[in-house]
Design an enzyme around this catalytic site. Structure first.
Site, PDB file in Angstrom:
ATOM      1  CD  GLU A 156      -2.920   0.026   2.415  1.00  0.00           C
ATOM      2  OE1 GLU A 156      -2.992   0.848   3.178  1.00  0.00           O
ATOM      3  OE2 GLU A 156      -3.929  -0.985   2.673  1.00  0.00           O
ATOM      4  CG  ASP A 161      -3.857   8.894   7.395  1.00  0.00           C
ATOM      5  OD1 ASP A 161      -3.934   7.383   7.818  1.00  0.00           O
ATOM      6  OD2 ASP A 161      -4.277   9.215   6.456  1.00  0.00           O
ATOM      7  CE1 TYR A 167      -7.797  -0.951   6.336  1.00  0.00           C
ATOM      8  CE2 TYR A 167      -6.180  -0.981   4.474  1.00  0.00           C
ATOM      9  CZ  TYR A 167      -6.725  -0.702   5.982  1.00  0.00           C
ATOM     10  OH  TYR A 167      -5.455  -0.172   6.668  1.00  0.00           O
TER      11      TYR A 167
END
Lengths: 274, 401
Positions: free
Chosen positions: A51, A62, A177
């Site tokens: 990734e 994040d 995911y």
């Protein structure tokens, strides 16, 4: 077709009867050459799937580690075009390791969706994970990506129930995911039991492989979560090693690359343990 | 959207034309959809509306007056200028209208913890205020740079029981505070309601913030009809995210009225230090919506600059982007120094110290009014009071306090 490289990888791993280690690093962190060097070393070190973060000025999903990585990369002059160039250079060496770009929509939108898909496929990108594109916005990128043969990895999360999951899976390709915690990257560790329940729910609805990520930091974490999923993603823990191996001017210390790759080696699932 | 009205947006996907949408991480989506359901249900609930109206009347102090700015009108010698006095609201700005609406929604959804972002601190103060009023825990994210230039508001929030979290990433201003609030939200989806302070963010926020702020325009319509027996010819309001402007404009969008949204041009739109996202930006995706943004060629968001912390944001609400592209509203830039002059002129001629945000709108009134005939009726939204800005203004004027 890019999706094929992802399918092939999971098929190969099935034969080995093990799960995939997915590593995350940010393209251009701390600079283009060092990041490319790391990238080239990752498959040998133990990464089965790569990734690659596309840096963005406002990485809302994040935590501090990947935020800082984004800022370092942007300061060093990274762009979407250079990220694709980096993948292209990597593909000169490696034809089999899938590369998934992870990032936010705006740089792709500004690049132009169709042009980006063309250029990314040419460069050897296999899939995209775009954090701020839920299935409600599939028409923006997921549908054109699917038509172009680019994997469009969708996210399921602890807030996803069965009805919602069906909606998420509609245009999902490559793998699913599973975001193992409600939160941002690189913060708290997930508990195994609820993640297993969620993975089981996903498997009841799709044959796509399931990856687990967010908060997975140690070889022990990787080993444990690999037992319940097809792939395990480690990001912030790797990025942290980059952070502590740059000097005060923001330049890579000579040992940076080997430190990163050694750590990835400890995470590797290639030892027949799983 | 039907063609003969500007007031039917957003569509079912939360779009105003191409703008708006729901560009958020999947973790937040179920909550965003729940919020939409709760908001739709609240609109059909007379008890919700009654409680909202009652709080606006008795707690906020509405209706806010529509004031004829007589000396400014004489001085400019053109259009007849009215101020909609939102600065007289409880907490000193229009922000409280929206906070009352959103905290009622939060309570309806069973949430117990409130988070907010703030730039100038006006929205933070308004949020901390309604949290005190409703006994909810309150966390406000604020850029370190803004904490420094808005100290009085930081202290107010703390007095009101809010935790003010300094944001040190990025440009340390409003955009970064919003990033940090979204990070908190995604980690606390179960009990937390995010009170967004402007008509931006993922659908349904731009719609619900607008609707709560439309009390400004609805009152203005009644007040001007009573006062002048007709509707105004033009409306002027400053736009950062654009909630005070959309609140004034929206009820009049289908009337034959000229509308001006005033963007913060900082040092000038030909410099790289401004916050005029419509005049100097292009469409992109940030903070949950597609809208005009300041960014570089690679799609990286750029830091905005304005002397006014409340306008110091590189984006704008999506409905404004649409109104800009359709040409229904004209968006104009006003620089820091023009705003400072207007700040002083308003204070000297009307005895009203305006917020630096609102001073941008006044500056455009100063530019426009003299070019118009005396029977032209202009309403400007005086969206906030300027007490919070006196330190910034003193510094800019080289004065010591």
């Amino acid at each position: 077709m890019a999706v094929n490289r992802i399918e092939q990888k999971f098929a190969d791993l099935k034969k080995e009867d093990r799960s995939a280690l997915v590593t995350f690093t940010t393209a251009g962190d701390p600079d283009y050459d060092t990041a490319l060097d790391i990238l080239k070393g990752l498959p040998t070190a133990g990464a089965d799937i790569i990734e690659l973060g596309m840096p963005f000025s406002d990485p809302m999903a994040d935590g501090p580690a990947i935020q800082a990585a984004s800022i370092r990369a942007l300061k060093a002059g990274m762009t979407a075009a250079k990220t694709l160039q980096m993948v292209q250079e990597f593909r000169g060496l490696d034809q089999t390791t899938p590369i998934i770009l992870m990032g936010y929509y705006n740089p792709i939108y500004i690049y132009g969706v169709d042009r980006f898909l063309d250029d990314a496929l040419d460069a050897g990108v296999d899939g995209l994970i775009i954090v701020d594109l839920p299935p409600e916005e599939d028409a923006e990128l997921a549908i054109p990506a699917g038509q172009a043969g680019m994997g469009c990895i969708h996210l399921a999360t602890p807030t996803t129930d069965e009805d919602r999951l069906a909606h998420i899976l509609k245009n999902a390709t490559g793998f699913v995911y599973y975001v193992s915690i409600a939160g941002i990257t690189g913060t708290r560790e997930p508990d195994l039991a609820p993640v297993k329940a969620a993975v089981d729910m996903i498997r009841r609805q799709t044959d796509l492989p399931v990856a687990i990520g967010f908060g997975i930091k140690t070889p022990e974490n990787v080993y444990n979560f690999a037992k319940i999923a097809d792939a395990v993603v480690v990001g912030s823990a790797i990025v942290n090693i980059i952070e502590v191996n740059i000097d005060q001017e923001g330049l890579a210390k000579p040992e940076l690359k080997s430190r990163v790759l050694d750590f990835v080696g400890t995470l590797s699932l290639r030892k027949g343990k799983v | 959207m039907t063609k003969n009205t500007y007031r039917s947006g957003p569509d079912n996907d939360g779009r105003y034309g191409d703008f708006g949408g729901r560009f958020v991480s999947e973790t937040l989506m179920p909550l965003i959809l729940d919020l939409e359901k709760a908001y739709v249900a609240s609109k059909d609930d007379p008890a919700f509306k009654a409680e909202f109206d009652n709080l606006l009347a008795e707690y906020v102090g509405r209706p806010s007056p529509l004031y004829f700015a007589e000396r400014l009108t004489e001085h400019l010698n053109g259009a007849k200028i009215y101020f909609k006095r939102e600065e007289l609201n409880h907490t000193g700005a229009h922000k409280i209208n929206n906070c009352i609406g959103q905290i009622l929604l939060a309570r309806r959804m069973g949430k117990s913890r409130i988070i907010a972002e703030t730039g100038a601190g006006q929205h933070g103060v308004a949020t901390a205020t309604v949290c005190a009023r409703f006994g909810m825990k309150c966390v406000v994210y604020m850029g370190e740079k803004d904490i420094e230039r808005q100290k009085p508001n930081v202290f107010r929030m703390k007095l009101l029981g809010a935790e003010v979290v300094p944001v040190t990433c990025g440009s340390e201003s409003l955009k970064d505070a919003m990033n940090e609030a979204m990070r908190d939200w995604v980690a606390n989806v179960e009990d937390t309601f995010y009170i967004i302070g402007t008509a931006a963010g993922p659908h349904p926020y731009p719609e619900l913030v607008r609707d709560f702020q439309c009390v400004i325009g609805h009152e203005t319509r009644e007040q001007i009809l009573e006062r002048e027996g007709r509707l105004p010819d033009s409306l002027v309001a400053c736009v950062g995210g654009g909630s005070n402007a959309i609140g004034l404009f929206h009820p009049f969008l289908d009337d034959d009225i000229d509308m001006y949204g005033v963007e913060a041009a900082g040092y000038g739109i030909d410099t790289d230090k401004h916050a005029a996202s419509l005049t100097g930006g292009k469409p992109g995706v940030l903070h949950g919506n597609r809208t005009y943004l300041l960014m570089d060629d690679d799609g990286q968001i750029e830091e905005a600059h304005s002397i006014s912390a409340g306008l110091d944001y590189p984006g704008i609400g999506p409905e404004h982007s649409w109104l800009h592209e359709t040409g229904r509203v004209k968006y104009v830039p006003i620089t820091d120094s023009q705003a400072l002059e207007a700040f002083q002129l308003c204070t000297e001629y009307e005895g009203i110290i305006p917020a630096l945000e609102s001073a941008h709108a006044i500056a455009y009134v100063i530019e426009l009014a003299p070019t118009l005939p005396k029977d032209h009726i202009m309403v400007m939204n005086l969206s906030g009071r300027g007490d919070k800005d006196i330190f910034t203004v003193a510094t800019a004027l080289g004065a010591e306090i």
